[in-house]
Design a protein around this motif. Structure first.
Motif, mmCIF file in Angstrom:
data_model
loop_
_atom_site.group_PDB
_atom_site.id
_atom_site.type_symbol
_atom_site.label_atom_id
_atom_site.label_comp_id
_atom_site.label_asym_id
_atom_site.label_seq_id
_atom_site.Cartn_x
_atom_site.Cartn_y
_atom_site.Cartn_z
ATOM 1 N N VAL A 422 35.166 30.617 51.189
ATOM 2 C CA VAL A 422 34.659 31.436 50.082
ATOM 3 C C VAL A 422 33.222 31.014 49.806
ATOM 4 O O VAL A 422 32.953 29.836 49.556
ATOM 5 N N GLU A 425 28.142 33.332 46.870
ATOM 6 C CA GLU A 425 27.892 34.723 46.471
ATOM 7 C C GLU A 425 29.192 35.413 46.052
ATOM 8 O O GLU A 425 29.224 36.182 45.075
ATOM 9 N N GLU A 426 30.274 35.131 46.795
ATOM 10 C CA GLU A 426 31.556 35.755 46.461
ATOM 11 C C GLU A 426 32.073 35.243 45.113
ATOM 12 O O GLU A 426 32.625 36.015 44.310
ATOM 13 N N GLU A 429 30.231 36.986 42.425
ATOM 14 C CA GLU A 429 30.661 38.384 42.299
ATOM 15 C C GLU A 429 32.015 38.483 41.611
ATOM 16 O O GLU A 429 32.213 39.328 40.724
ATOM 17 N N HIS A 459 40.469 32.412 54.452
ATOM 18 C CA HIS A 459 39.909 33.100 53.297
ATOM 19 C C HIS A 459 40.977 33.423 52.250
ATOM 20 O O HIS A 459 40.743 33.285 51.039
ATOM 21 N N SER A 463 40.770 31.960 48.568
ATOM 22 C CA SER A 463 40.513 32.903 47.470
ATOM 23 C C SER A 463 41.497 32.691 46.322
ATOM 24 O O SER A 463 41.124 32.722 45.141
#
Length: 482
Positions: A422, A425-426, A429, A459, A463
């Motif tokens: 991760v 930037e994610e 966001e 991922h 996440s």
């Protein structure tokens, strides 16, 4: 090998097409011309030298180079150095350098000579060693004849490093020659003649007038010899090492308190460098071997309960490497970072030998070592210097087991040089954040969880964990627009 003394015909040495061209140019200019130095030495020693050839002429070296260069249509650019009276060009992959014969005189505080035009005899006298003062004539009246006024052939036969003039003159005039004497002794497995070595010891402090870059150039060549300890020990015996690497000489000696002793870490280090040399041509890995224990001098303590300790010597040594590299004008970019990493991790694999070591510990080492893991293990194996054959075999076997465990973890978890699945930037966001410390906290938390085996390295798992960490930080995910 059998050598023959003066007036030996060396036409076999002159079978390259450049020599007749130089000979013709010398005749046209009416200048005595000879091939000198390393090319002659290496031919006699049957060492391949296709990199460079030096020519000396009684007259203008620049004019000789210009004349020869004009005869060769496909030659590279001619470079002229008027200040030094030299010129050079490359042909057929060989660097060809031309200089006029000269005699030199020196002032006490500089190795830069006052130069005058001279004869071949003057030029040979200014050479560093008898084995480098050998010359082969390119003149038509005695083409191919060896000119050897100082019995360099005899010194080649006897494997001796000797100076053409009195060694005090040779070494005091240009102290870099002390480093070169030791480098040639190490490279060729020759001995430095006794009077010459005593002169190096007497003049050792004059190495301080030589530029650091020139000293390091010779030192690096010593480091790349098949058995570096030969040159390194000579540097120490000559009294030069303390001016170059006092951090290393600080490791010398064995102390005893209450009957407890520790090993001499200076000589141990030389063994480690020798052990690693056959396994790598990477000069910086050899440097890591040389510096892996330098932190032991400042961290050495005696504890009544456990004896001698060197706590955190790897960490201290990695920090010392920066000042050392800066002082020695070694690269402060990737080579320094590489050496610091290897030194800092040099004892870590040993702690992983235990059969009960966790996968998390293996993952952490693999993550921190990254692409340099194999180099780290190479150093650890070289660090085994015990003379007890059973212990040595056991240690080596244990490192093989560590490698096997690491391989299993790597194949399963893919953590070598991994980046958290991760991105920052994610995270911004998902939680609607501007750059802030919470992003770093979440990224680091994901990394730690993966290394500990709490989260899979993909991922989807990362996440989900990101959301859990966000919740602990009182962050609320933004709803995606439909």
């Amino acid at each position: 090998m059998k050598f023959y003394l003066c007036k030996m015909n060396l036409e076999k040495a002159l079978n390259h097409k450049i020599f007749p061209i130089i000979s013709d140019s010398a005749k046209e200019l009416n200048q005595e011309t000879y091939v000198v130095g390393g090319f002659v030495r290496d031919f006699l020693l049957e060492r391949i030298n296709k990199k460079d050839i030096d020519f000396v002429t009684v007259g203008s070296g620049i004019e000789l180079a210009q004349n020869a260069h004009s005869k060769i249509s496909d030659s590279s650019k001619l470079s002229v150095f008027k200040r030094f009276g030299t010129a050079m060009f490359k042909w057929d992959g060989i660097d060809l350098e031309f200089v006029g014969a000269r005699k030199e005189s020196y002032s006490e505080d500089s190795r830069k000579p006052f130069v005058e035009d001279g004869t071949l005899d003057d030029d040979q006298k200014r050479r560093d060693f008898t084995i480098n003062a050998l010359a082969i004539s390119l003149n038509q009246n005695n083409y191919g004849e060896l000119i050897d006024p100082f019995n360099g052939i005899e010194d080649l036969e006897n494997k001796i490093i000797r100076t053409p003039l009195h060694p005090d003159v040779t070494y005091s005039d240009d102290p870099l020659r002390m480093m070169r004497a030791i480098r040639f002794a190490a490279q060729l497995n020759f001995e430095i003649e006794e009077n010459s070595f005593q002169s190096i010891q007497k003049n050792a402090d004059r190495i301080e007038i030589v530029s650091t870059e020139r000293v390091m150039d010779e030192f690096q060549k010593i480091m790349m010899t098949p058995k570096p300890s030969i040159g390194l020990k000579l540097l120490d015996d000559a009294g030069l090492m303390k001016f170059i690497l006092p951090e290393l000489t600080a490791l010398k000696g064995i102390e005893e308190v209450e009957g407890q002793t520790h090993k001499d870490n200076f000589y141990h280090t030389l063994e480690v460098v020798d052990n690693i040399a056959p396994n790598t041509e990477n000069v910086w890995l050899r440097w890591a071997a040389l510096l892996h224990d330098i932190g032991k001098a400042p961290t050495k303590r005696y504890d009544n309960k456990v004896g001698w300790t060197f706590h955190s010597h790897e960490f201290v040594g990695s920090k010392m490497a920066f000042k050392l590299f800066k002082r020695l004008k070694l690269p402060l970019n990737q080579p320094l970072k590489y050496v610091q990493k290897i030194v800092k991790l040099s004892s870590r694999p040993i702690s992983l030998i235990d059969e009960n070591v966790t996968d998390a510990a293996l993952r952490r080492l693999l993550f921190e070592a990254g692409e340099d893991f194999e180099d780290l293990i190479t150093l650890c194996k070289a660090d085994i210097t015990t003379k007890n054959e059973k212990k040595q075999a056991r240690f080596k076997k244990n490192f093989v087991l560590v490698e096997e465990k690491i391989k299993e973890v790597e194949e399963r978890d893919k953590v070598r040089n991994f980046q958290p699945p991760v991105s920052g930037e994610e995270i911004m966001e998902v939680f609607g954040l501007e750059p802030c410390k919470e992003i770093g906290i979440i990224k680091n938390g994901i990394k730690e969880a993966i290394l500990e085996g709490e989260v899979e390295n993909n991922h989807e798992s990362a996440s989900k964990y990101m959301l859990e960490l966000g919740k602990k930080l009182y962050l609320t995910p933004k709803l995606k627009e439909k």
